[in-house]
Design a protein around this motif. Structure first.
Motif, short mmCIF file in Angstrom:
data_model
loop_
_atom_site.label_atom_id
_atom_site.label_comp_id
_atom_site.label_asym_id
_atom_site.label_seq_id
_atom_site.Cartn_x
_atom_site.Cartn_y
_atom_site.Cartn_z
N ILE A 223 51.69 35.41 75.33
CA ILE A 223 53.59 34.35 74.66
C ILE A 223 53.54 32.93 74.40
CG2 ILE A 223 55.62 34.66 75.01
CD1 ILE A 223 55.87 37.01 75.63
N THR A 224 52.37 32.58 75.84
CA THR A 224 52.45 30.77 76.18
C THR A 224 51.78 30.47 74.79
OG1 THR A 224 53.24 30.74 78.21
CG2 THR A 224 52.70 28.79 77.56
N TYR A 225 50.09 30.71 74.35
CA TYR A 225 50.13 30.25 74.01
C TYR A 225 49.84 30.35 72.18
CZ TYR A 225 46.65 30.48 77.22
OH TYR A 225 46.32 29.89 79.13
N LEU A 226 50.57 31.24 72.17
CA LEU A 226 51.33 32.22 71.15
C LEU A 226 52.15 30.75 70.44
CD1 LEU A 226 51.99 33.26 67.57
CD2 LEU A 226 52.99 34.84 69.36
N THR A 227 53.52 30.49 71.44
CA THR A 227 54.36 29.28 71.50
C THR A 227 53.47 27.72 71.06
OG1 THR A 227 55.01 28.98 73.95
CG2 THR A 227 56.28 30.45 71.98
N LEU A 228 52.39 27.79 71.52
CA LEU A 228 51.52 26.44 71.76
C LEU A 228 51.69 26.54 69.72
CD1 LEU A 228 49.31 26.12 74.45
CD2 LEU A 228 51.01 24.20 73.64
N ILE A 229 51.03 27.21 69.29
CA ILE A 229 50.39 27.14 68.24
C ILE A 229 51.75 27.04 66.63
CG2 ILE A 229 49.32 28.04 65.84
CD1 ILE A 229 47.48 30.06 68.98
N ALA A 230 52.65 27.81 67.31
CA ALA A 230 53.82 28.18 66.60
C ALA A 230 55.18 27.06 66.64
CB ALA A 230 54.65 29.40 66.49
N GLY A 231 54.52 26.19 67.68
CA GLY A 231 55.29 24.82 67.67
C GLY A 231 55.21 23.56 66.23
N PHE A 232 53.88 23.46 65.59
CA PHE A 232 53.71 23.39 65.00
C PHE A 232 54.87 23.23 63.71
CE2 PHE A 232 50.35 22.62 67.01
CZ PHE A 232 50.09 20.54 67.48
N ALA A 233 55.20 24.02 63.36
CA ALA A 233 56.06 25.19 62.40
C ALA A 233 56.97 23.39 61.42
CB ALA A 233 57.07 25.69 62.53
N SER A 234 57.50 23.49 62.86
CA SER A 234 58.49 22.00 61.92
C SER A 234 57.62 20.54 61.87
CB SER A 234 59.95 21.46 62.82
OG SER A 234 58.52 21.21 64.59
N THR A 235 56.64 20.55 62.37
CA THR A 235 55.68 19.28 62.64
C THR A 235 55.90 19.44 61.37
OG1 THR A 235 55.68 18.38 64.67
CG2 THR A 235 54.00 18.14 63.34
N LEU A 236 55.23 20.70 60.31
CA LEU A 236 54.08 20.59 59.96
C LEU A 236 55.52 21.19 57.91
CD1 LEU A 236 51.78 23.66 60.76
CD2 LEU A 236 51.09 20.78 59.61
N PHE A 237 56.64 21.88 58.04
CA PHE A 237 57.35 21.83 56.93
C PHE A 237 57.47 21.37 57.00
CE2 PHE A 237 54.43 25.94 56.51
CZ PHE A 237 55.30 26.52 55.57
#
Length: 405
Positions: free
Chosen positions: A133-147
């Motif tokens: 779960i922690t590793y997944l949220t590491l990747i998904a944290g870029f959603a706002s930065t990208l979108f």
């Protein structure tokens, strides 16, 4: 953990697409939608609040469905439905159709965002679920930065309708095939395992139950709901809030600090906080949210204060995403993980659904500073249930007796 890496990467990509298109893009596109349909911004954010409420009310039922048919399978269905709804948004003839489709999109969002992703990892990950779960949220944290910048660029180049069309194609061409692959990969395990063994093979007796379980659930639900009210206010209005304190065009760049801050705090959790109980991590995250508002309130219009605001908000938002999955994982029954995630999401979203509209309305009525003070108070109150719960578990000797998977 190596066996889970493909699933984590797949879910990371689909979470970026899901949160970017169903959540972060809305605030950027809403002014153009309001201009075309001749409706005020308050109405559009009211629609979004109602949509979040609808998603919250649907969460417990959809959580049970994740436990029953497999979360990955439900994510594939959700990707197809999200694509169809985004195509519909691109062709909306009026505000009534647009609003209805936004409500349906947020309900479908429950099927493709963190709850479903966490449940998928629980059904695949066994004792490695917390780290996954922690590793997944590491990747998904870029959603706002990208979108945020991507949506702003699309809006300027092709307009809001074509932007929604591009989002639909992302779900249809990328998220759907990835979720179908994940569903195929997960189907064997889900079909051959009982709900408890599919999640984490830790004995159910380790979980809180009876009166202790009910008290703990209420405390966690209350804290998560109040923190989400603060987080939801800033998540939708982060750019506009920075613009209101006089930072103008630099607001977009400063807001992008949130994404790296999310990643940094999640990396810290993954590397340095492995031994910390998820309740302790939850308290750290809950504390970061009111501190972020306090920095902006006291330091505006300083760029340094704005950076501190965005970074602390990113810390709080980043940890909130992790503990939403890990706290129920270690406190409550594993066989009902999807259902319990749904109930906690309902508590968070039902209260937080009003946040975008209420924050905008409070700013209009009393000014930004009054709105920030209100969020500081709410965020401070949100910390208390977790502190009390942790103290009670520590006193009873149960804090470190609970599983830390």
């Amino acid at each position: 953990m190596r066996a889970l890496l493909p699933a984590i990467l797949v879910l990371g990509v689909t979470q970026i697409i899901g949160y970017g298109t169903c959540y972060y893009a809305y605030a950027i596109l809403a002014p153009a939608v309001g201009l075309e349909f001749a409706v005020p911004a308050e109405l559009l954010f009211g629609i979004f609040s109602g949509a979040l409420l609808a998603g919250g009310l649907a969460s417990p039922y959809l959580g049970k469905l994740m436990d029953r048919i497999g979360a990955a399978r439900l994510m594939a269905i959700g990707s197809l439905a999200a694509a169809a709804l985004l195509f519909g948004l691109a062709a909306s003839p009026n505000i009534y159709v647009f609003g209805t489709l936004i409500v349906l999109l947020e309900i479908v969002g429950v099927m493709i965002l963190y709850n479903a992703a966490f449940a998928t990892l629980a059904q695949l990950g066994g004792s490695k679920t917390r780290r996954a779960i922690t590793y997944l949220t590491l990747i998904a944290g870029f959603a706002s930065t990208l979108f945020w910048p991507l949506t702003g660029w699309l809006l300027e180049e092709i307009g809001w309708r074509m932007s929604y069309l591009v989002f639909a194609l992302l779900h249809l061409g990328i998220a759907l095939p990835l979720h179908l692959w994940l569903a195929h990969h997960a189907s064997g395990r889900h079909a051959t395992a009982t709900p408890s063994s599919a999640g984490v093979p830790v004995p159910e007796t380790a979980a809180l139950s009876g009166k202790a379980g009910r008290i703990a659930f209420i405390a966690v639900a209350l804290s998560f709901a109040l923190s989400n009210l603060v987080a939801a206010s800033f998540a939708v209005h982060l750019v506009s809030t920075l613009q209101m304190v006089g930072l103008g065009a630099t607001a977009y760049l400063l807001a992008m600090v949130m994404g790296p801050a999310q990643v940094l705090v999640r990396l810290t959790d993954a590397v340095f906080w492995k031994a910390l109980h998820p309740l302790t991590v939850a308290i750290i995250g809950a504390t970061s949210l009111p501190l972020s508002a306090l920095c902006l309130l006291l330091g505006q219009p300083s760029i340094g204060a704005a950076i501190a605001f965005a970074a602390l908000f990113g810390f709080g938002q980043g940890l909130e995403s992790i503990v939403a999955g890990t706290v129920p994982l270690v406190l409550f029954e594993r066989s009902r993980y999807g259902e319990l995630l749904g109930k906690l999401s309902a508590a968070r979203l039902v209260l937080g659904a009003s946040a975008p509209f209420a924050f905008a309305a409070m700013i209009a009525l009393a000014g930004l500073n009054a709105a920030l003070i209100a969020l500081i108070v709410i965020g401070a109150v949100a910390i208390l249930p977790l502190v009390v719960l942790r103290a009670r578990l520590r006193t009873s000797g149960r804090l470190h007796a609970l599983p830390m998977a």
